[in-house]
Design an enzyme around this catalytic site. Structure first.
Site, PDB file in Angstrom:
ATOM      1  N   ASP A 131      10.854  87.186  32.153  1.00 41.26           N
ATOM      2  CA  ASP A 131      11.055  88.552  32.639  1.00 41.26           C
ATOM      3  C   ASP A 131      12.367  89.148  32.155  1.00 41.26           C
ATOM      4  OD1 ASP A 131       8.776  87.767  33.969  1.00 41.26           O
ATOM      5  OD2 ASP A 131       9.359  88.649  35.889  1.00 41.26           O
ATOM      6  N   ARG A 188      22.114  87.364  47.094  1.00 39.06           N
ATOM      7  CA  ARG A 188      22.125  88.629  46.363  1.00 39.06           C
ATOM      8  C   ARG A 188      23.456  89.364  46.398  1.00 39.06           C
ATOM      9  NH1 ARG A 188      18.766  85.861  44.019  1.00 39.06           N
ATOM     10  NH2 ARG A 188      16.544  86.358  44.150  1.00 39.06           N
ATOM     11  N   ASP A 244      14.462  92.300  47.008  1.00 41.30           N
ATOM     12  CA  ASP A 244      15.648  92.056  46.195  1.00 41.30           C
ATOM     13  C   ASP A 244      16.172  93.309  45.518  1.00 41.30           C
ATOM     14  OD1 ASP A 244      16.060  89.431  46.829  1.00 41.30           O
ATOM     15  OD2 ASP A 244      15.009  88.619  45.088  1.00 41.30           O
ATOM     16  N   SER A 265       5.473  82.174  42.240  1.00 43.31           N
ATOM     17  CA  SER A 265       6.825  82.411  41.729  1.00 43.31           C
ATOM     18  C   SER A 265       7.836  81.750  42.649  1.00 43.31           C
ATOM     19  CB  SER A 265       7.103  83.916  41.629  1.00 43.31           C
ATOM     20  OG  SER A 265       7.128  84.501  42.920  1.00 43.31           O
TER      21      SER A 265
END
Length: 406
Positions: free
Chosen positions: A17, A99, A128, A182
């Site tokens: 990605d 994050r 996210d 994922s």
């Protein structure tokens, strides 16, 4: 034509990605890309990300690979653990807490290299994107944010692979075909979602678990450990002092061996939908229960109960991406003040997926065996005082009862 961008800092893993995003940014914005890869203890070799970035034309001085493990645990995981934060009563916030640190370091790099934009690989359906961007804007209010998943037309894994092949971006064999699920990982946890996990009625296949052995396959004998605390933070295991990241890694090893920390959760995302995920947080699960145990001895009832009221609010702020908000900082100040004398030792038994507190002691203990004993307390507590206490608390109930009997 896209808005003019001179230089962008991309949160880059080196995977499919973000490699596609790197090339897409170069093409779509005609800009220089700076890559940033954070080592948060995800357990992956990070140097291939450097090699891949160089192969794609990134200058060596514009490739940042930073070891943030100690900062992550000391300044993010531990403050959260002091709060006993659990989102919706269960989730230890392993993805959420990573994050803000990534966003903070990304903005620091952007300033250092005079970038006018930052970019991430989060999709438009998840939490996210919110967490990253709230962090960016809190730290750099005028920064431009590029979120490719909200802009491009590469809407499937097949399209991503086609784009990669067209631009000579290497695609590993395990990325071809449909991914079964994922994952996201760091030193605190591993999360898995999507595909085989999307039906909440289906049991999580054993092959999804990567961080823990099955509790059924864990050792048949329990293991006893001790954790020492100072000011609410764990500082030693079995009497051996350790740095924050080293300590959490050791707890992860212990939790892995005993099948501790698995969580199958259907949660409410901030963006509005429900999602089903599987979380493995072996060391964090042990640490959370141990911290609660030492607080049982050292926190006054009023402080402890107030903390329990504040914890869900704190957890929700973290989950939704408001780490840098004034309300989170206010809560943190109150929580940290409560931890001044949260110190001592907790003994735990680890056995087949379970963490069992078997003892706790503290030089600041509020527990008085002399007061609480069922034996002769030698005048430490006058039981006759309870009569007045009960009558005062019962007064309104008695008045209600007399009224309602009429």
């Amino acid at each position: 034509m896209s808005e003019s961008v001179n230089r962008v800092v991309l949160a880059y893993s080196g995977g499919l990605d973000t490699s596609v995003i790197l090339k897409w940014l170069q093409q779509t914005y005609g800009c220089e890309v700076v890559t940033f890869t954070a080592d948060l203890g995800q357990g992956e070799e990070l140097e291939p990300a450097r090699a891949k970035a160089e192969m794609m034309g990134i200058k060596p001085e514009h490739i940042f690979i930073d070891d943030l493990r100690e900062e992550f645990v000391k300044d993010y995981v531990f403050p959260m653990m002091r709060a006993n934060a659990l989102y919706e009563g269960l989730y230890l916030l392993g993805t959420s807490i990573a994050r803000p640190l990534i966003a903070k370091r990304q903005i620091e790099i952007a300033r250092a290299v005079n970038a006018d934009a930052v970019s991430h690989g989060a999709t438009g359906k998840g939490n996210d994107q919110v967490r990253f961007e709230l962090g960016y804007y809190a730290l750099a209010p005028d920064i431009k944010v590029i979120a490719p998943w909200r802009e491009w037309d590469l809407t499937s894994r097949t399209r991503l692979i086609e784009f990669a092949e067209q631009h000579q971006i290497p695609v590993s064999k395990d990325k071809r075909g449909e991914a079964p699920f994922s994952t996201d990982a760091n030193l605190l946890h591993t999360s898995s979602e999507g595909k085989v996990l999307e039906d909440p009625w289906d049991e999580v296949p054993e092959y999804v678990f990567s961080r823990t052995v099955s509790p059924e396959d864990a050792p048949d004998a329990p293991e006893t450990i001790t954790i020492d605390f100072e000011r609410g933070d764990a500082v030693a295991i079995n009497g051996e002092g350790m740095s924050p990241a080293t300590l959490l890694a050791k707890l992860n090893d212990l939790g892995r061996a005993h099948g501790i920390g698995r969580l199958d959760l259907v949660e409410n995302r901030f963006v509005g939908m429900k999602s089903r995920g599987m979380y493995e947080t072996p060391g964090g699960t042990i640490l959370h229960l141990a911290h609660r145990a030492i607080e049982q001895l050292t926190l006054d009832r009023g402080a402890a109960h107030l903390k329990d009221e504040l914890a869900p609010r704190y957890a929700e702020l973290l989950y939704n991406g408001f780490w840098f908000s004034p309300e989170r900082e206010m809560l943190q100040a109150a929580i940290d003040h409560s931890q001044t004398k949260v110190a001592g030792t907790v003994r735990l038994k680890l056995y087949k997926g379970g963490v069992h507190v078997t003892g706790r002691k503290s030089p600041y203990s509020l527990y008085s065996e002399k007061v609480v004993t069922f034996e002769d307390d030698q005048g430490a507590y006058d039981q006759r005082d309870a009569a007045g206490f009960i009558k005062l608390n019962a007064l309104r109930l008695r008045l209600l009862g007399r009224r309602d009997q009429v």
